[in-house]
Design a protein around this motif. Structure first.
Motif, mmCIF file in Angstrom:
data_model
loop_
_atom_site.group_PDB
_atom_site.id
_atom_site.type_symbol
_atom_site.label_atom_id
_atom_site.label_comp_id
_atom_site.label_asym_id
_atom_site.label_seq_id
_atom_site.Cartn_x
_atom_site.Cartn_y
_atom_site.Cartn_z
ATOM 1 N N MET A 197 0.833 -1.198 0.000
ATOM 2 C CA MET A 197 0.000 0.000 0.000
ATOM 3 C C MET A 197 0.873 1.255 0.000
ATOM 4 O O MET A 197 0.434 2.313 -0.406
ATOM 5 N N ASN A 198 2.143 1.113 0.473
ATOM 6 C CA ASN A 198 2.992 2.277 0.581
ATOM 7 C C ASN A 198 3.294 2.909 -0.759
ATOM 8 O O ASN A 198 3.332 4.126 -0.877
ATOM 9 N N SER A 199 3.489 2.074 -1.762
ATOM 10 C CA SER A 199 3.806 2.612 -3.073
ATOM 11 C C SER A 199 2.600 3.321 -3.674
ATOM 12 O O SER A 199 2.699 3.974 -4.700
ATOM 13 N N PHE A 200 1.465 3.199 -2.997
ATOM 14 C CA PHE A 200 0.241 3.762 -3.517
ATOM 15 C C PHE A 200 -0.050 5.131 -2.917
ATOM 16 O O PHE A 200 -0.904 5.859 -3.392
ATOM 17 N N ALA A 201 0.687 5.475 -1.839
ATOM 18 C CA ALA A 201 0.403 6.698 -1.083
ATOM 19 C C ALA A 201 0.449 7.977 -1.919
ATOM 20 O O ALA A 201 -0.399 8.847 -1.715
ATOM 21 N N PRO A 202 1.427 8.156 -2.843
ATOM 22 C CA PRO A 202 1.457 9.410 -3.607
ATOM 23 C C PRO A 202 0.141 9.697 -4.319
ATOM 24 O O PRO A 202 -0.357 10.812 -4.280
ATOM 25 N N LEU A 203 -0.458 8.664 -4.911
ATOM 26 C CA LEU A 203 -1.699 8.851 -5.651
ATOM 27 C C LEU A 203 -2.799 9.346 -4.719
ATOM 28 O O LEU A 203 -3.540 10.278 -5.039
ATOM 29 N N VAL A 204 -2.868 8.729 -3.508
ATOM 30 C CA VAL A 204 -3.877 9.127 -2.536
ATOM 31 C C VAL A 204 -3.716 10.589 -2.192
ATOM 32 O O VAL A 204 -4.677 11.353 -2.152
ATOM 33 N N SER A 205 -2.445 11.026 -1.973
ATOM 34 C CA SER A 205 -2.290 12.414 -1.556
ATOM 35 C C SER A 205 -2.568 13.358 -2.709
ATOM 36 O O SER A 205 -3.062 14.465 -2.486
ATOM 37 N N VAL A 206 -2.307 12.934 -3.947
ATOM 38 C CA VAL A 206 -2.684 13.777 -5.093
ATOM 39 C C VAL A 206 -4.198 13.973 -5.109
ATOM 40 O O VAL A 206 -4.705 15.092 -5.254
ATOM 41 N N VAL A 207 -4.938 12.874 -4.907
ATOM 42 C CA VAL A 207 -6.400 12.969 -4.889
ATOM 43 C C VAL A 207 -6.849 13.917 -3.779
ATOM 44 O O VAL A 207 -7.741 14.742 -3.960
ATOM 45 N N GLN A 208 -6.156 13.833 -2.622
ATOM 46 C CA GLN A 208 -6.496 14.711 -1.509
ATOM 47 C C GLN A 208 -6.312 16.182 -1.877
ATOM 48 O O GLN A 208 -7.182 17.010 -1.596
ATOM 49 N N TYR A 209 -5.169 16.481 -2.508
ATOM 50 C CA TYR A 209 -4.928 17.879 -2.865
ATOM 51 C C TYR A 209 -5.949 18.361 -3.877
ATOM 52 O O TYR A 209 -6.446 19.486 -3.785
ATOM 53 N N VAL A 210 -6.297 17.500 -4.847
ATOM 54 C CA VAL A 210 -7.311 17.892 -5.836
ATOM 55 C C VAL A 210 -8.626 18.208 -5.133
ATOM 56 O O VAL A 210 -9.288 19.222 -5.401
ATOM 57 N N LEU A 211 -8.976 17.356 -4.166
ATOM 58 C CA LEU A 211 -10.216 17.541 -3.424
ATOM 59 C C LEU A 211 -10.188 18.855 -2.652
ATOM 60 O O LEU A 211 -11.180 19.594 -2.610
ATOM 61 N N MET A 212 -9.023 19.172 -2.070
ATOM 62 C CA MET A 212 -8.906 20.420 -1.323
ATOM 63 C C MET A 212 -9.126 21.610 -2.236
ATOM 64 O O MET A 212 -9.837 22.562 -1.881
ATOM 65 N N PHE A 213 -8.546 21.558 -3.443
ATOM 66 C CA PHE A 213 -8.738 22.680 -4.367
ATOM 67 C C PHE A 213 -10.195 22.772 -4.814
ATOM 68 O O PHE A 213 -10.736 23.880 -4.949
ATOM 69 N N ILE A 214 -10.842 21.621 -5.023
ATOM 70 C CA ILE A 214 -12.257 21.652 -5.415
ATOM 71 C C ILE A 214 -13.082 22.318 -4.320
ATOM 72 O O ILE A 214 -13.929 23.180 -4.588
ATOM 73 N N VAL A 215 -12.814 21.935 -3.061
ATOM 74 C CA VAL A 215 -13.573 22.503 -1.946
ATOM 75 C C VAL A 215 -13.373 24.010 -1.888
ATOM 76 O O VAL A 215 -14.334 24.778 -1.784
ATOM 77 N N LEU A 216 -12.102 24.450 -2.015
ATOM 78 C CA LEU A 216 -11.836 25.890 -1.951
ATOM 79 C C LEU A 216 -12.547 26.625 -3.079
ATOM 80 O O LEU A 216 -13.198 27.651 -2.866
ATOM 81 N N GLY A 217 -12.443 26.076 -4.293
ATOM 82 C CA GLY A 217 -13.066 26.728 -5.447
ATOM 83 C C GLY A 217 -14.570 26.825 -5.281
ATOM 84 O O GLY A 217 -15.169 27.891 -5.479
ATOM 85 N N ALA A 218 -15.187 25.702 -4.867
ATOM 86 C CA ALA A 218 -16.635 25.703 -4.699
ATOM 87 C C ALA A 218 -17.044 26.680 -3.608
ATOM 88 O O ALA A 218 -18.054 27.380 -3.734
ATOM 89 N N ALA A 219 -16.231 26.785 -2.543
ATOM 90 C CA ALA A 219 -16.567 27.712 -1.461
ATOM 91 C C ALA A 219 -16.477 29.152 -1.945
ATOM 92 O O ALA A 219 -17.340 29.980 -1.620
ATOM 93 N N ILE A 220 -15.449 29.448 -2.756
ATOM 94 C CA ILE A 220 -15.322 30.819 -3.269
ATOM 95 C C ILE A 220 -16.530 31.166 -4.128
ATOM 96 O O ILE A 220 -17.124 32.240 -4.003
ATOM 97 N N VAL A 221 -16.933 30.218 -4.997
ATOM 98 C CA VAL A 221 -18.111 30.482 -5.831
ATOM 99 C C VAL A 221 -19.346 30.681 -4.943
ATOM 100 O O VAL A 221 -20.159 31.570 -5.186
#
Lengths: 167, 380, 102
Positions: free
Chosen positions: A1-25
């Motif tokens: 599962m360790n080799s999979f962690a980068p992908l998870v954190s990329v998804v997390q960052y994308v989600l954070m940007f989506i939340v911020l963008g939606a909140a600004i709108v």
């Protein structure tokens, strides 16, 4: 599962940007109905972040209560108070620019503080189960739990009594 | 036979593991599960439309579609071509963004809930620790998109349908959640897999007194949640044209239809998982058992549609708040009693509680009938 | 794993966005929605600390549950008040509700 962690954190960052963008709108769009839709996206994104933080129960509660119940109420209220399709009515007041400047100042204080603070993070992150959460609610936190139930009951009655039209 | 699909996936992964790194294998594993669901959902929906038309046709003493292919088997494809090529009409006053968004967004939760349905032993896409709650939470988000569709259409019939739909779904959600609580109490876990495993060896929950009531409650509220007859007020054709999807045509309409049929499939699958023992059963492989149970429940839904008239709005609300909700609460009590006592006594006690609850609620909910008039002086 | 600083900056920004909405919206429902965003930012912080800092995970999650419940109560009562104001004043713009001022 360790080799999979980068992908998870990329998804997390994308989600954070989506939340911020939606909140600004949500806070800036003129059409209140669309603002409500974007608020729904914000709340769903936050629920997704809870999943990534291994708080599954909170995520489900977030979707069930915020998205399922509160959003429905908000959209109802938007609809009942009408006239939101009128684009000529200004939706923001004169405090818009001062508010923006002050909040920039606040963030200029807060963000360096966060960066400087010596956070003592755990080596192995915590995780808990819904069963443990239930035990905590019924054991250690039983008094606040009962108080919250009482508050909910009062809010229920109060909302009905307030919203009822006078006969 | 039982592990057919599991072994198939496993051998693909082992084959891929020979020349791919670990993360790629995990990615492939996820992709296989996602693809299986993404194919299974829409295909189920396509053939459910055919099944519904055939079955209702039989009830009404006609054949149903029988021109395209043998027994009309190609009818769903013809429908699909028709839907795709139909003109997409958006009303002039509509909120274009929301009008487009609603049908797209409504399909997503309908597909996501497939992830927690245990189709067989080891055949669940993700064994979430909060499986049932995940299902309940996601199916509750459908309300918003129905309401958004109704409001964005700028049509009074749409709006009426949307308002009815919100009132109905909010009311039926409460007994629905409460009707699952007894099972959660007995199993001690939200996980759908754990619930199925707790029912091994003919310990199906439907065979206990509280389970029987819970099963009926969950199924009825489930039918109401997916807006099917006799709870189809949001789209009652004879009253408000087509309800919230009056202004939708072409592929957008098809997406609403798809969400509705996929939801009716998942609700049947979850009801059979929670109360009918899921994939447990003798002789046949597990996944076949789950499909048999779900399709049996779907046929019951279609049977409802073929035979029952539609509720009136006040009857609908009264049924949820005055009958289903107190019954669900008393059912939780019955399950608690069942847990508290030893084997033979608990069946008796909880059966008594359930019977009493049914009796009292039936009498409390009797419609207020006027007394029979006696004409004393008007004999001749 | 993502860094703790990034996450805290993200929740701070989310909170400030909500605060900006609460200060600049004229519409009462808009203000309520902004408050929901602020509550969510706080909740995210609770959950994040419950996972990565040395506090019992249950404590923080119970707090988050209470916040969600109270947000539901706020929304119900707040929207009831908004509806009643709309009925009496025919407006829900905060700067037009000035009965006590002349």
């Amino acid at each position: 599962m360790n080799s999979f962690a980068p992908l998870v954190s990329v998804v997390q960052y994308v989600l954070m940007f989506i939340v911020l963008g939606a909140a600004i709108v949500t806070v800036s769009i003129g059409n209140l109905f669309r603002a409500a839709i974007f608020l729904a996206f914000t709340l769903l994104g936050v629920a997704g972040l809870y999943f990534f933080l291994h708080a599954d129960f909170i995520a489900a509660m977030q979707i069930l209560i915020y998205v399922g119940a509160i959003m429905t109420l908000v959209i109802f209220a938007v609809m009942l108070t009408g006239k939101m399709q009128d684009p000529l009515v200004a939706q923001s007041n004169r405090q818009k620019i001062p508010a923006f400047i002050i909040l920039c100042g606040v963030s200029a204080f807060l963000i360096p503080t966060i960066l400087k603070a010596p956070w003592r993070t755990l080596a192995t992150p915590h995780a808990t189960t819904a069963a443990n959460l239930g035990r905590a609610l019924m054991g250690e936190f039983v008094f606040p739990f009962e108080i919250v139930s009482l508050v909910l009951l009062v809010a229920l009655i109060g909302a009905i009594a307030t919203a009822r039209s006078d006969e | 036979m039982d592990q057919l699909f599991v072994n198939l996936k496993h051998s693909i992964l082992i084959f891929a593991g020979n020349f791919l790194p670990e993360w790629a294998v995990i990615l492939i594993s996820i992709l296989i599960s996602v693809t299986a669901i993404a194919v299974f959902g829409p295909v189920t929906m396509m053939y459910l439309t055919l099944l519904e038309r055939k079955f209702v046709g039989r009830i009404q003493n006609r054949f149903g579609p029988n021109r395209v292919g043998k027994w009309g088997l190609l009818q769903p494809l013809a429908d699909g071509v028709k839907m795709l090529t139909k003109e997409d009409i958006v009303p002039k006053g509509a909120d274009h963004f929301a009008h487009f968004l609603a049908p797209v967004a409504i399909v997503i939760p309908a597909l996501l809930v497939f992830a927690v349905v245990p189709f067989g032993r080891n055949m669940v896409a993700v064994d979430l620790s909060i499986g049932i709650l995940f299902f309940l939470a996601l199916s509750s988000t459908t309300t918003i998109w129905i309401f958004v569709a109704a409001w964005a259409s700028r049509n009074k019939f749409s709006l009426l349908g949307g308002l009815r739909s919100v009132a109905q779904m909010v009311s039926y959600e409460i007994p629905m959640v409460l009707s699952v609580v007894p099972v959660l109490m007995v199993v001690g876990s939200f996980s759908t897999v754990a619930i199925v495993e707790a029912q091994s060896g003919w310990n199906w929950f439907v065979l206990t007194p509280w389970g029987l009531i819970g099963f009926v409650l969950f199924f009825l509220t489930g039918v109401a949640e997916v807006n099917r007859t006799p709870f189809d007020l949001p789209e009652g054709e004879s009253e408000i044209v087509a309800g919230f999807h009056t202004e939708y045509s072409g592929m957008k309409f098809a997406l609403f239809y798809m969400a509705e049929f996929m939801n009716s499939f998942t609700i049947s699958a979850i009801v059979s998982t929670v109360y009918l023992g899921g994939w447990q059963g003798p002789w046949l492989p597990g996944w076949l058992w789950l499909l048999i149970k779900s399709y049996a429940l779907i046929l019951v839904m279609m049977w409802f549609r073929g035979t029952l008239p539609r509720f009136r709005v006040d009857q609908l609300m009264g049924f949820a708040w005055k009958f289903l909700l107190p019954l669900a609460l008393l059912n939780i009590f019955a399950a608690g009693v069942w847990l508290a006592f030893a084997r033979p006594v608990n069946y008796l006690l909880s059966a008594i509680i359930v019977a009493l609850a049914l009796f009292i609620l039936y009498f409390a909910n009797r419609p207020d009938m006027p007394k029979k008039r006696v004409y004393r002086y008007a004999v001749e | 794993m993502m860094s703790i600083n990034h996450f805290l900056i993200f929740t701070t920004l989310l909170f400030l966005i909500g605060l900006y909405g609460a200060l600049s919206r004229r519409n009462m429902i808009g203000i309520l929605m902004s408050i929901e965003i602020m509550l969510n930012a706080v909740n995210l912080n609770f959950i994040f600390f419950s996972r990565f800092l040395d506090v019992p995970a249950e404590t923080a999650q119970v707090f988050a549950i209470f916040v969600i419940v109270l947000a539901a109560a706020t929304a119900a009562v707040g929207l009831a008040i908004v509806l009643q104001i709309y009925r009496n004043q025919k407006t829900i713009y905060t700067d037009e509700i000035d009965l006590l001022k002349w």
